[in-house]
Design a protein around this motif. Structure first.
Motif, PDB file in Angstrom:
ATOM      1  N   UNK A 298      13.747  14.001  10.603  1.00 16.30           N
ATOM      2  CA  UNK A 298      15.025  13.305  10.426  1.00 16.30           C
ATOM      3  C   UNK A 298      16.144  14.029  11.165  1.00 16.30           C
ATOM      4  N   UNK A 299      16.051  15.344  11.244  1.00 19.10           N
ATOM      5  CA  UNK A 299      17.036  16.157  11.962  1.00 19.10           C
ATOM      6  C   UNK A 299      16.741  16.212  13.457  1.00 19.10           C
ATOM      7  N   UNK A 300      15.763  15.420  13.907  1.00 20.58           N
ATOM      8  CA  UNK A 300      15.405  15.177  15.303  1.00 20.58           C
ATOM      9  C   UNK A 300      14.663  16.339  15.968  1.00 20.58           C
ATOM     10  N   UNK A 301      13.995  17.146  15.159  1.00 23.25           N
ATOM     11  CA  UNK A 301      13.034  18.083  15.737  1.00 23.25           C
ATOM     12  C   UNK A 301      11.883  17.243  16.290  1.00 23.25           C
ATOM     13  N   UNK A 302      11.400  17.532  17.497  1.00 26.01           N
ATOM     14  CA  UNK A 302      10.332  16.700  18.068  1.00 26.01           C
ATOM     15  C   UNK A 302       9.095  16.656  17.174  1.00 26.01           C
ATOM     16  N   UNK A 303       8.525  15.487  17.062  1.00 26.02           N
ATOM     17  CA  UNK A 303       7.305  15.316  16.279  1.00 26.02           C
ATOM     18  C   UNK A 303       6.237  16.294  16.730  1.00 26.02           C
ATOM     19  N   UNK A 304       6.116  16.481  18.049  1.00 27.45           N
ATOM     20  CA  UNK A 304       5.053  17.340  18.584  1.00 27.45           C
ATOM     21  C   UNK A 304       5.261  18.801  18.198  1.00 27.45           C
ATOM     22  N   UNK A 305       6.517  19.222  18.061  1.00 28.88           N
ATOM     23  CA  UNK A 305       6.775  20.593  17.634  1.00 28.88           C
ATOM     24  C   UNK A 305       6.407  20.776  16.162  1.00 28.88           C
ATOM     25  N   UNK A 306       6.596  19.750  15.381  1.00 28.34           N
ATOM     26  CA  UNK A 306       6.277  19.835  13.955  1.00 28.34           C
ATOM     27  C   UNK A 306       4.769  19.909  13.739  1.00 28.34           C
ATOM     28  N   UNK A 307       4.039  19.051  14.439  1.00 33.09           N
ATOM     29  CA  UNK A 307       2.581  19.004  14.260  1.00 33.09           C
ATOM     30  C   UNK A 307       1.842  20.007  15.142  1.00 33.09           C
ATOM     31  N   UNK A 308       2.506  20.470  16.205  1.00 31.86           N
ATOM     32  CA  UNK A 308       1.876  21.408  17.125  1.00 31.86           C
ATOM     33  C   UNK A 308       0.846  20.773  18.030  1.00 31.86           C
ATOM     34  N   UNK A 309       0.914  19.453  18.182  1.00 34.72           N
ATOM     35  CA  UNK A 309      -0.095  18.774  19.000  1.00 34.72           C
ATOM     36  C   UNK A 309       0.496  17.487  19.574  1.00 34.72           C
ATOM     37  N   UNK A 310      -0.153  17.002  20.633  1.00 36.19           N
ATOM     38  CA  UNK A 310       0.203  15.695  21.180  1.00 36.19           C
ATOM     39  C   UNK A 310      -0.998  15.141  21.926  1.00 36.19           C
ATOM     40  N   UNK A 311      -1.038  13.833  22.058  1.00 38.48           N
ATOM     41  CA  UNK A 311      -2.096  13.208  22.836  1.00 38.48           C
ATOM     42  C   UNK A 311      -1.657  13.033  24.275  1.00 38.48           C
ATOM     43  N   UNK A 312      -2.571  13.276  25.203  1.00 38.83           N
ATOM     44  CA  UNK A 312      -2.316  13.047  26.628  1.00 38.83           C
ATOM     45  C   UNK A 312      -3.632  12.599  27.255  1.00 38.83           C
ATOM     46  N   UNK A 313      -3.680  11.333  27.669  1.00 38.11           N
ATOM     47  CA  UNK A 313      -4.914  10.740  28.178  1.00 38.11           C
ATOM     48  C   UNK A 313      -6.027  10.914  27.131  1.00 38.11           C
ATOM     49  N   UNK A 314      -7.091  11.644  27.467  1.00 33.74           N
ATOM     50  CA  UNK A 314      -8.199  11.813  26.537  1.00 33.74           C
ATOM     51  C   UNK A 314      -8.118  13.137  25.775  1.00 33.74           C
ATOM     52  N   UNK A 315      -6.999  13.806  25.917  1.00 33.58           N
ATOM     53  CA  UNK A 315      -6.855  15.144  25.353  1.00 33.58           C
ATOM     54  C   UNK A 315      -6.009  15.137  24.089  1.00 33.58           C
ATOM     55  N   UNK A 316      -6.287  16.082  23.197  1.00 31.93           N
ATOM     56  CA  UNK A 316      -5.341  16.465  22.161  1.00 31.93           C
ATOM     57  C   UNK A 316      -4.874  17.861  22.539  1.00 31.93           C
ATOM     58  N   UNK A 317      -3.599  17.961  22.925  1.00 36.85           N
ATOM     59  CA  UNK A 317      -3.083  19.198  23.493  1.00 36.85           C
ATOM     60  C   UNK A 317      -2.234  19.960  22.489  1.00 36.85           C
ATOM     61  N   UNK A 318      -2.319  21.269  22.557  1.00 37.45           N
ATOM     62  CA  UNK A 318      -1.418  22.108  21.771  1.00 37.45           C
ATOM     63  C   UNK A 318      -0.032  22.056  22.392  1.00 37.45           C
ATOM     64  N   UNK A 319       0.980  22.006  21.531  1.00 39.42           N
ATOM     65  CA  UNK A 319       2.383  21.968  21.955  1.00 39.42           C
ATOM     66  C   UNK A 319       3.131  23.024  21.160  1.00 39.42           C
ATOM     67  N   UNK A 320       4.108  23.654  21.802  1.00 43.03           N
ATOM     68  CA  UNK A 320       4.905  24.637  21.082  1.00 43.03           C
ATOM     69  C   UNK A 320       6.326  24.647  21.627  1.00 43.03           C
TER      70      UNK A 320
ATOM     71  N   UNK B  58      -0.969  19.309  31.047  1.00 45.97           N
ATOM     72  CA  UNK B  58      -1.582  17.992  30.849  1.00 45.97           C
ATOM     73  C   UNK B  58      -2.304  17.454  32.074  1.00 45.97           C
ATOM     74  N   UNK B  59      -1.645  17.502  33.237  1.00 52.88           N
ATOM     75  CA  UNK B  59      -2.275  16.963  34.442  1.00 52.88           C
ATOM     76  C   UNK B  59      -3.467  17.824  34.840  1.00 52.88           C
ATOM     77  N   UNK B  60      -3.257  19.130  34.905  1.00 53.94           N
ATOM     78  CA  UNK B  60      -4.317  20.032  35.363  1.00 53.94           C
ATOM     79  C   UNK B  60      -5.553  19.949  34.474  1.00 53.94           C
ATOM     80  N   UNK B  61      -5.348  19.970  33.157  1.00 43.15           N
ATOM     81  CA  UNK B  61      -6.498  19.939  32.242  1.00 43.15           C
ATOM     82  C   UNK B  61      -7.175  18.571  32.302  1.00 43.15           C
ATOM     83  N   UNK B  62      -6.407  17.510  32.491  1.00 41.79           N
ATOM     84  CA  UNK B  62      -7.010  16.176  32.630  1.00 41.79           C
ATOM     85  C   UNK B  62      -7.931  16.118  33.833  1.00 41.79           C
ATOM     86  N   UNK B  63      -7.462  16.608  34.983  1.00 42.15           N
ATOM     87  CA  UNK B  63      -8.309  16.598  36.178  1.00 42.15           C
ATOM     88  C   UNK B  63      -9.542  17.467  35.965  1.00 42.15           C
ATOM     89  N   UNK B  64      -9.340  18.655  35.399  1.00 49.28           N
ATOM     90  CA  UNK B  64     -10.456  19.590  35.224  1.00 49.28           C
ATOM     91  C   UNK B  64     -11.518  19.055  34.271  1.00 49.28           C
TER      92      UNK B  64
END
Length: 294
Positions: free
Chosen positions: A63-85, A127-133
């Motif tokens: 609600x205070x607009x902290x990014x969702x990804x920072x709260x959960x520590x993860x995000x989806x990118x293509x076929x990946x579940x990536x760590x976010x910090x 995200x891009x590099x790991x997707x290609x790899x």
């Protein structure tokens, strides 16, 4: 109250706070609190002891607009579940289209019997590099970022993949000099925001690092131009440059590639909404029969 009722209440709170996707975020936060990868509300389990209090804390942060990804520590990118910090740029869905062009080119070269070398400059969380790899495991992939935190996170996200991650500044004319003239695909999502175009969304403005947002110069294109210069040096003849930019920068990006004098087939390509969001160009030089336009 059950999980479903708590999610409905959280959705209303987030909507009132101006969160762009309140229901999606409320469900994602509930899944995170329950230790689930995803949550289907129609099959929601009973709320375990302590869930309501923990969930309320997570919703308040959002609600205070902290990014969702920072709260959960993860995000989806293509076929990946990536760590976010915090301190590292959060990968965006629109960049998945940029990654697709690099993946397609690497896959095409593998099908032609080659082992392509792909370089991702300004890699961020990787995200891009790991997707290609991971999607083209026969490719050799290098990733570079000026931020030590981004380099560490990319190594974490790319664990187990054939990925060489380096710290370096794309403006350094000697960056990856050992690869000069040998790279098949150079892909980048560089910072490109002009200094007077401060993002409106607090999630971006207050949480993404300035290093990953502002591209330098009055037009925000100092670093993208450095990417183009690096591509002219690193790409082999026929190699492909793919670079994300803002939708209002397409003509300037094409001009920068033309001024470099090292590219042909210079074009802008759209994102999923039809906006011109990436520069694609071929390194001038003799082409083999397999080096057709992707």
């Amino acid at each position: 109250m059950g999980v479903r009722e708590l999610v409905e209440g959280a959705t209303r709170l987030l909507a009132e706070a101006g969160v762009g996707s309140p229901r999606v975020d409320a469900i994602e936060l509930a899944a995170f609190a329950l230790g689930l990868d995803r949550l289907e509300l129609v099959l929601a389990p009973p709320a375990p002891e302590g869930f309501a209090l923990e969930y309320a804390g997570l919703v308040e942060r959002r609600r205070l607009r902290e990014p969702l990804q920072h709260i959960t520590g993860r995000t989806g990118f293509r076929y990946l579940t990536m760590a976010v910090e915090a301190g590292v740029f959060v990968p965006r869905p629109e960049t998945e289209v940029v990654a697709q062009v690099a993946v397609d080119e690497a896959a095409r070269l593998v099908a032609a019997g080659e082992r392509p070398l792909v370089v991702d400059l300004c890699t961020g969380a990787g995200g891009i590099a790991v997707s290609v790899a991971t999607e083209v495991p026969a490719a050799r992939v290098w990733a570079v970022d000026a931020s030590p935190a981004a380099v560490a996170l990319t190594r974490r996200n790319g664990a187990g993949a054939d990925l060489d991650v380096r710290e370096g500044d794309v403006r350094d004319e000697t960056l990856l000099a050992e690869l000069d003239g040998t790279v098949d695909v150079l892909v980048s999502n560089p910072p490109y925001i002009p200094p007077d175009a401060v993002p409106v969304d607090p999630e971006v403005r207050d949480h993404d690092p300035d290093l990953a947002l502002y591209g330098g110069g009055a037009d925000g294109l100092d670093i993208p131009r450095a990417v183009i210069r690096a591509a002219a040096r690193l790409l082999k003849p026929g190699g492909l440059l793919v670079m994300e930019h803002a939708e209002v920068q397409d003509a300037q990006a094409r001009d920068a590639a033309a001024v470099a004098g090292a590219f042909t087939a210079i074009e802008s390509r759209p994102d999923l909404t039809g906006r011109p969001r990436m520069l694609v160009a071929r390194r001038i030089g003799p082409l083999s029969v397999t080096d057709s336009q992707p």
